[in-house]
Design a protein around this motif. Sequence first.
Motif, PDB file in Angstrom:
ATOM      1  N   ASP A 153     -34.389   8.880  59.874  1.00  0.00           N
ATOM      2  CA  ASP A 153     -34.145   8.450  61.401  1.00  0.00           C
ATOM      3  C   ASP A 153     -32.702   8.804  61.703  1.00  0.00           C
ATOM      4  O   ASP A 153     -31.649   7.835  61.144  1.00  0.00           O
ATOM      5  CB  ASP A 153     -34.508   7.039  61.570  1.00  0.00           C
ATOM      6  CG  ASP A 153     -34.647   6.406  62.945  1.00  0.00           C
ATOM      7  OD1 ASP A 153     -34.025   7.412  63.782  1.00  0.00           O
ATOM      8  OD2 ASP A 153     -35.082   5.510  63.380  1.00  0.00           O
ATOM      9  N   LYS A 155     -30.856   9.075  64.381  1.00  0.00           N
ATOM     10  CA  LYS A 155     -30.480   8.022  65.277  1.00  0.00           C
ATOM     11  C   LYS A 155     -30.035   6.601  64.978  1.00  0.00           C
ATOM     12  O   LYS A 155     -29.026   5.973  65.320  1.00  0.00           O
ATOM     13  CB  LYS A 155     -31.662   8.080  66.470  1.00  0.00           C
ATOM     14  CG  LYS A 155     -31.144   7.109  67.755  1.00  0.00           C
ATOM     15  CD  LYS A 155     -32.139   7.142  68.803  1.00  0.00           C
ATOM     16  CE  LYS A 155     -31.694   6.561  69.979  1.00  0.00           C
ATOM     17  NZ  LYS A 155     -32.628   6.167  71.157  1.00  0.00           N
ATOM     18  N   ARG A 156     -31.037   6.060  63.947  1.00  0.00           N
ATOM     19  CA  ARG A 156     -30.652   4.835  63.640  1.00  0.00           C
ATOM     20  C   ARG A 156     -29.256   4.796  62.560  1.00  0.00           C
ATOM     21  O   ARG A 156     -28.558   4.075  62.666  1.00  0.00           O
ATOM     22  CB  ARG A 156     -31.798   4.337  62.500  1.00  0.00           C
ATOM     23  CG  ARG A 156     -31.681   2.825  62.271  1.00  0.00           C
ATOM     24  CD  ARG A 156     -32.811   2.415  61.481  1.00  0.00           C
ATOM     25  NE  ARG A 156     -33.154   3.238  60.285  1.00  0.00           N
ATOM     26  CZ  ARG A 156     -34.350   2.872  59.650  1.00  0.00           C
ATOM     27  NH1 ARG A 156     -35.054   1.899  59.903  1.00  0.00           N
ATOM     28  NH2 ARG A 156     -34.671   3.527  58.548  1.00  0.00           N
ATOM     29  N   ARG A 158     -26.986   7.050  62.850  1.00  0.00           N
ATOM     30  CA  ARG A 158     -25.627   7.122  63.485  1.00  0.00           C
ATOM     31  C   ARG A 158     -25.252   5.928  64.037  1.00  0.00           C
ATOM     32  O   ARG A 158     -23.987   5.469  64.171  1.00  0.00           O
ATOM     33  CB  ARG A 158     -25.978   8.281  64.622  1.00  0.00           C
ATOM     34  CG  ARG A 158     -24.745   8.442  65.622  1.00  0.00           C
ATOM     35  CD  ARG A 158     -25.033   9.519  66.810  1.00  0.00           C
ATOM     36  NE  ARG A 158     -25.276  10.790  66.086  1.00  0.00           N
ATOM     37  CZ  ARG A 158     -26.325  11.643  65.880  1.00  0.00           C
ATOM     38  NH1 ARG A 158     -27.430  10.823  66.334  1.00  0.00           N
ATOM     39  NH2 ARG A 158     -26.308  12.719  65.562  1.00  0.00           N
ATOM     40  N   THR A 159     -26.370   4.979  64.612  1.00  0.00           N
ATOM     41  CA  THR A 159     -25.887   3.666  65.127  1.00  0.00           C
ATOM     42  C   THR A 159     -25.165   2.672  64.087  1.00  0.00           C
ATOM     43  O   THR A 159     -24.311   2.081  64.215  1.00  0.00           O
ATOM     44  CB  THR A 159     -27.171   3.178  65.696  1.00  0.00           C
ATOM     45  OG1 THR A 159     -27.680   3.875  66.763  1.00  0.00           O
ATOM     46  CG2 THR A 159     -27.142   1.798  66.485  1.00  0.00           C
TER      47      THR A 159
END
Length: 322
Positions: A153, A155-156, A158-159
């Motif tokens: 994931d 996106k996770r 990067r967050t």
Amino acid sequence: MSTQAIPRARPEPLTGAPVPAVPANLRRNAPLVPTDTAAGRSLAAVIAILTFLAGLCAGAAEMVAANASQWQGDVAQEVTIQIRPGPGRDVDGDVARAAGIARAEPGIAETRVFSKAEAERLLEPWLGSGLDLSDLPVPRLIALKLGNGQGADLKRLRTRLLEALPGVASLDDHALWLQRLSTAASAFVGIGIGLVILVLVATGLAVTFATRGAMASNREVVEVLHFVGADDDYIARAFQRRFFGLGLRGGAIGAGLAILFFVVGGLLARAARSGPAGQEVEALFGAFQIGLRGYASVLLIGVIASLVTGVVSRITVRRFLA
């Protein structure tokens, strides 16, 4: 007195007088269109050359498409974390923290941290060697290899990096490079297909001129055939069979030479792969092989060239007779 028919004696030719030879195209067993002429051999050679060039374009396009797919797959399997140094920050500590976050993320198969010296060496192709980059804020890199099974994931990830290292860490998924690579490969394949179409058009034009020349040289024969009741379809089929045979011969020779070129090129590339230069070339341009689909496309071009020759010759004859 019975009357009997007295057979007439056949006149004998004058002694020493030459008997005129019957033209080859007017002999009883001669074909309507001569089968072995200099013009026919020249047309077959032209078709072979054009088919060879079209086969090279098709094979090159297939090679680029296959290598581009492999490059895209390799690039898509890797992402990069960039750590920017800042005043008052512990760069090594930031790198270790980002690497720990990446290792804890499911779907990450491998994490490789580039040292400061390795990061500086990546700039040598642009800045040259021998420069002292110790005072420059060279970013540190962490290369992540994604697993083939469970997808990561991103996106996770990067967050989490932005929360842990705001303004310092950034994640690059190489989406821009993938888009550019796909666009460049599609453009090259489109150019290759366009060149193949242009070569086939040139083949059709060559056949058109050759058919008109054959019709002009056999005008008397065509007129005699019309006089005895032959229709235009009969004459067009005769020319079509003749030129289809020439196209089939030229297409087979051209396609065979193109296949031989790729086979020999692949063998030479594999032989040179053991050296460092061969490895660099393969890493830059990919493997020199077109696969079964590439060979099938080259053979298909030879068949298409033959069909174009037959169809164009028939259309040209019908227009000439109209």
